[in-house]
Design a protein around this motif. Structure first.
Motif, PDB file in Angstrom:
ATOM      1  N   GLU A 211       0.746  -1.370   0.150  1.00 36.87           N
ATOM      2  CA  GLU A 211       0.106   0.043  -0.038  1.00 36.87           C
ATOM      3  C   GLU A 211       0.708   1.240   0.277  1.00 36.87           C
ATOM      4  OE1 GLU A 211      -3.785   1.856   2.539  1.00 36.87           O
ATOM      5  OE2 GLU A 211      -2.776   0.032   3.085  1.00 36.87           O
ATOM      6  N   GLY A 212       1.831   1.176   0.724  1.00 41.01           N
ATOM      7  CA  GLY A 212       2.744   2.446   0.922  1.00 41.01           C
ATOM      8  C   GLY A 212       3.530   2.728  -0.428  1.00 41.01           C
ATOM      9  N   SER A 213       3.574   1.947  -1.193  1.00 46.16           N
ATOM     10  CA  SER A 213       4.399   1.870  -2.836  1.00 46.16           C
ATOM     11  C   SER A 213       3.592   2.397  -3.737  1.00 46.16           C
ATOM     12  CB  SER A 213       5.005   0.455  -2.869  1.00 46.16           C
ATOM     13  OG  SER A 213       5.917   0.045  -1.975  1.00 46.16           O
ATOM     14  N   LEU A 214       2.206   2.654  -3.588  1.00 53.08           N
ATOM     15  CA  LEU A 214       1.378   2.906  -4.757  1.00 53.08           C
ATOM     16  C   LEU A 214       1.010   4.145  -4.372  1.00 53.08           C
ATOM     17  CD1 LEU A 214      -1.224  -0.100  -4.245  1.00 53.08           C
ATOM     18  CD2 LEU A 214       0.744   0.094  -5.927  1.00 53.08           C
ATOM     19  N   ASP A 215       1.098   4.818  -5.591  1.00 50.19           N
ATOM     20  CA  ASP A 215       0.538   6.394  -5.840  1.00 50.19           C
ATOM     21  C   ASP A 215      -0.628   6.778  -6.519  1.00 50.19           C
ATOM     22  OD1 ASP A 215       3.386   7.167  -4.672  1.00 50.19           O
ATOM     23  OD2 ASP A 215       4.091   7.093  -6.473  1.00 50.19           O
ATOM     24  N   ASP A 216      -1.296   7.827  -6.145  1.00 57.40           N
ATOM     25  CA  ASP A 216      -2.475   8.016  -7.066  1.00 57.40           C
ATOM     26  C   ASP A 216      -2.205   8.123  -8.473  1.00 57.40           C
ATOM     27  OD1 ASP A 216      -3.665   8.394  -4.321  1.00 57.40           O
ATOM     28  OD2 ASP A 216      -3.926  10.802  -4.924  1.00 57.40           O
ATOM     29  N   GLY A 217      -3.321   7.312  -9.092  1.00 57.93           N
ATOM     30  CA  GLY A 217      -2.827   7.267 -10.490  1.00 57.93           C
ATOM     31  C   GLY A 217      -2.315   5.739 -11.083  1.00 57.93           C
TER      32      GLY A 217
END
Length: 222
Positions: A90-96
């Motif tokens: 989760e902490g490695s994912l960015d919006d978009g």
């Protein structure tokens, strides 16, 4: 575009990694819970692509590091691991960023394989429930035979159904699918249609098991 294949050391991850590395210029990143396994698989895939006349760099990292480096993250993990895998990155994912799931819930008995969705209604819904806000989920690649994908000498000539509620994300995944020679992406609607799409997988497995010469079965809509 950079694509991370989490659980990319397995059959589906191998096939997609090889096809994108061979047929496109996208950066391919192999993810695994064990970074050494990811590195070894990436090296093996590089050699396979080179043996077919194309020099490509494929990298391998632990799942969260692989996801951090990518814009599209494909969850090539068993259906009962998808939610845990999403939570772990989760902490490695960015919006978009886009999460893609090809998994289908199945169970087996003496008669064969049967669709067995989780309580969320589908594996795709399970991923969507676990995904962070701002990260759309797309279902795709459910009906592809892993063995056929991984054989770069084999022509595909098959379709993949793409589902999602975010039109831009769905379009990006469809484009990535069609960057693989011989693969056509067809829009199958929103995430609510995931059960119908996922249920094709056990059907194809059963047909392949019961009929000689159909071990690498796919679907083509005409």
């Amino acid at each position: 575009m950079r694509i991370a294949l989490l659980g990319g050391t397995g059959d589906v991850g191998e096939g997609l990694a090889l096809r994108w590395a061979y047929h496109s210029d996208h950066d391919v990143v192999v993810g695994s819970r064990d970074p050494d396994d990811a590195h070894d698989a990436a090296d093996r895939y590089e050699r396979a692509v080179a043996d077919h006349g194309r020099e490509r760099k494929i990298t391998g990292f632990e799942n969260a590091m692989a996801a951090d480096r990518a814009e599209v993250v494909v969850l090539c993990v068993p259906p009962y691991h998808v939610a845990d895998t999403v939570e772990s990155i989760e902490g490695s994912l960015d919006d978009g960023d886009v999460l893609v799931t090809p998994a289908a819930g199945m169970k087996r008995d003496d008669d064969g394989f049967h669709y067995h969705p989780p309580s969320a209604g589908s594996v795709t819904a399970l991923v969507a429930d676990a995904a962070p806000d701002g990260v759309p989920v797309v279902g795709a690649f459910h009906s592809l035979a892993a063995g056929r994908l991984a054989d770069l000498d084999a022509e595909l000539g098959v379709d993949t159904l793409v589902i999602g509620d975010d039109a831009d994300a769905k379009s990006r995944v469809a484009g990535l699918a069609e960057d693989i020679d011989g693969l056509r992406a067809l829009d199958a609607g929103g995430l609510a249609n995931a059960p119908e799409v996922e249920s094709l997988t056990p059907l194809l497995v059963n047909v392949a098991r019961e009929n000689d010469g159909l071990g690498d079965l796919g679907v083509s809509f005409r």
